[in-house]
Design a protein around this motif. Structure first.
Motif, PDB file in Angstrom:
ATOM      1  N   ALA A 289       0.887  -1.225  -0.057  1.00  0.00           N
ATOM      2  CA  ALA A 289       0.044   0.097   0.054  1.00  0.00           C
ATOM      3  C   ALA A 289       0.742   1.291   0.003  1.00  0.00           C
ATOM      4  O   ALA A 289       2.008   1.132   0.604  1.00  0.00           O
ATOM      5  CB  ALA A 289      -1.074   0.101   0.979  1.00  0.00           C
ATOM      6  N   SER A 290       0.323   2.137  -0.781  1.00  0.00           N
ATOM      7  CA  SER A 290       1.106   3.625  -0.621  1.00  0.00           C
ATOM      8  C   SER A 290      -0.147   4.696  -0.740  1.00  0.00           C
ATOM      9  O   SER A 290      -1.236   4.432  -1.186  1.00  0.00           O
ATOM     10  CB  SER A 290       2.086   3.703  -2.022  1.00  0.00           C
ATOM     11  N   GLY A 291       0.430   5.775  -0.453  1.00  0.00           N
ATOM     12  CA  GLY A 291      -0.448   7.077  -0.525  1.00  0.00           C
ATOM     13  C   GLY A 291      -0.978   7.251   1.016  1.00  0.00           C
ATOM     14  O   GLY A 291      -1.288   8.526   1.114  1.00  0.00           O
ATOM     15  N   ARG A 292      -1.127   6.329   1.730  1.00  0.00           N
ATOM     16  CA  ARG A 292      -1.631   6.549   3.075  1.00  0.00           C
ATOM     17  C   ARG A 292      -1.365   5.451   3.927  1.00  0.00           C
ATOM     18  O   ARG A 292      -1.626   4.248   3.308  1.00  0.00           O
ATOM     19  CB  ARG A 292      -3.186   6.879   3.075  1.00  0.00           C
ATOM     20  N   ALA A 293      -1.243   5.403   5.187  1.00  0.00           N
ATOM     21  CA  ALA A 293      -0.946   4.259   5.947  1.00  0.00           C
ATOM     22  C   ALA A 293      -2.098   3.692   6.322  1.00  0.00           C
ATOM     23  O   ALA A 293      -3.226   4.297   6.169  1.00  0.00           O
ATOM     24  CB  ALA A 293      -0.427   5.038   7.389  1.00  0.00           C
TER      25      ALA A 293
ATOM     26  N   ASN B 239      -2.214 -11.912   7.097  1.00  0.00           N
ATOM     27  CA  ASN B 239      -1.711 -11.147   8.115  1.00  0.00           C
ATOM     28  C   ASN B 239      -1.072  -9.791   7.505  1.00  0.00           C
ATOM     29  O   ASN B 239      -1.262  -9.616   6.330  1.00  0.00           O
ATOM     30  CB  ASN B 239      -0.523 -11.943   8.950  1.00  0.00           C
ATOM     31  N   ARG B 240      -0.808  -8.957   8.512  1.00  0.00           N
ATOM     32  CA  ARG B 240      -0.506  -7.557   7.895  1.00  0.00           C
ATOM     33  C   ARG B 240       0.639  -6.944   8.591  1.00  0.00           C
ATOM     34  O   ARG B 240       1.055  -7.208   9.949  1.00  0.00           O
ATOM     35  CB  ARG B 240      -1.628  -6.481   8.090  1.00  0.00           C
ATOM     36  N   ASP B 241       1.721  -6.401   7.909  1.00  0.00           N
ATOM     37  CA  ASP B 241       2.717  -5.591   8.562  1.00  0.00           C
ATOM     38  C   ASP B 241       2.343  -4.019   8.676  1.00  0.00           C
ATOM     39  O   ASP B 241       2.697  -3.242   7.464  1.00  0.00           O
ATOM     40  CB  ASP B 241       4.045  -5.783   7.932  1.00  0.00           C
ATOM     41  N   ASN B 242       1.664  -3.348   9.698  1.00  0.00           N
ATOM     42  CA  ASN B 242       1.616  -1.940   9.288  1.00  0.00           C
ATOM     43  C   ASN B 242       2.590  -1.205   9.426  1.00  0.00           C
ATOM     44  O   ASN B 242       2.627  -0.235   8.818  1.00  0.00           O
ATOM     45  CB  ASN B 242       0.499  -1.615  10.529  1.00  0.00           C
ATOM     46  N   ALA B 243       3.931  -1.458   9.864  1.00  0.00           N
ATOM     47  CA  ALA B 243       4.935  -0.519   9.709  1.00  0.00           C
ATOM     48  C   ALA B 243       5.409  -0.737   8.271  1.00  0.00           C
ATOM     49  O   ALA B 243       6.092   0.206   8.037  1.00  0.00           O
ATOM     50  CB  ALA B 243       5.905  -1.252  10.707  1.00  0.00           C
ATOM     51  N   LYS B 244       5.409  -1.797   7.686  1.00  0.00           N
ATOM     52  CA  LYS B 244       5.620  -1.831   6.144  1.00  0.00           C
ATOM     53  C   LYS B 244       4.485  -1.421   5.093  1.00  0.00           C
ATOM     54  O   LYS B 244       4.751  -1.389   4.021  1.00  0.00           O
ATOM     55  CB  LYS B 244       6.132  -3.226   5.848  1.00  0.00           C
ATOM     56  N   ASN B 245       3.228  -1.182   5.623  1.00  0.00           N
ATOM     57  CA  ASN B 245       2.168  -0.891   5.125  1.00  0.00           C
ATOM     58  C   ASN B 245       1.859  -2.053   4.023  1.00  0.00           C
ATOM     59  O   ASN B 245       1.552  -1.595   2.764  1.00  0.00           O
ATOM     60  CB  ASN B 245       2.367   0.396   4.189  1.00  0.00           C
TER      61      ASN B 245
END
Length: 124
Positions: free
Chosen positions: A24-28, A71-77
């Motif tokens: 993802a890009s553009g926004r967290a 699963n997700r890695d919010n730090a890496k978006n």
């Protein structure tokens, strides 16, 4: 606005595993739920899996529960879909989507932004 780009698709044999990634890009994305959907040839798009904003709550379609893991890695978006014991019925274009809020939902209308998708083909 959020831009989503999926990767990791390919041609595999039944029983194999595959991991899809969504950047993802553009926004967290840390405040929004994220989901995976798929569309098989000639069929409607269907829900696969979703994870809440914090990744604690997840939900899966009956057809993939026990075989797929989101699963997700919010730090890496980034968001991932780990797929095991793949079946020919898992064939389709897999798209990730960003939710309208932080709650894990299963309806397409609960998601605001969509990626273009990555093709997964499972041969028998």
């Amino acid at each position: 606005q959020v831009q989503l780009v999926e990767s990791g698709g390919g041609l595999v044999q039944a029983g194999d595993f595959l991991t899809l990634s969504c950047a993802a890009s553009g926004r967290a994305i840390s405040y929004t739920a994220m989901g995976w959907f798929r569309q098989a040839p000639g069929k409607e798009r269907e829900f696969v899996a979703t994870a809440s904003a914090d990744g604690i709550l997840t939900s899966y379609a009956d057809s993939v529960r026990g075989r797929f893991t989101i699963n997700r890695d919010n730090a890496k978006n980034r968001v991932y879909l780990h797929m095991t014991s793949l079946k020919p019925g898992d064939t389709g274009v897999y798209s990730c989507a960003s939710g309208r809020n932080g709650y894990a939902r299963a309806l397409s209308s609960d998601f605001e932004y969509w990626g273009q998708g990555t093709q997964v083909i499972v041969s028998s």
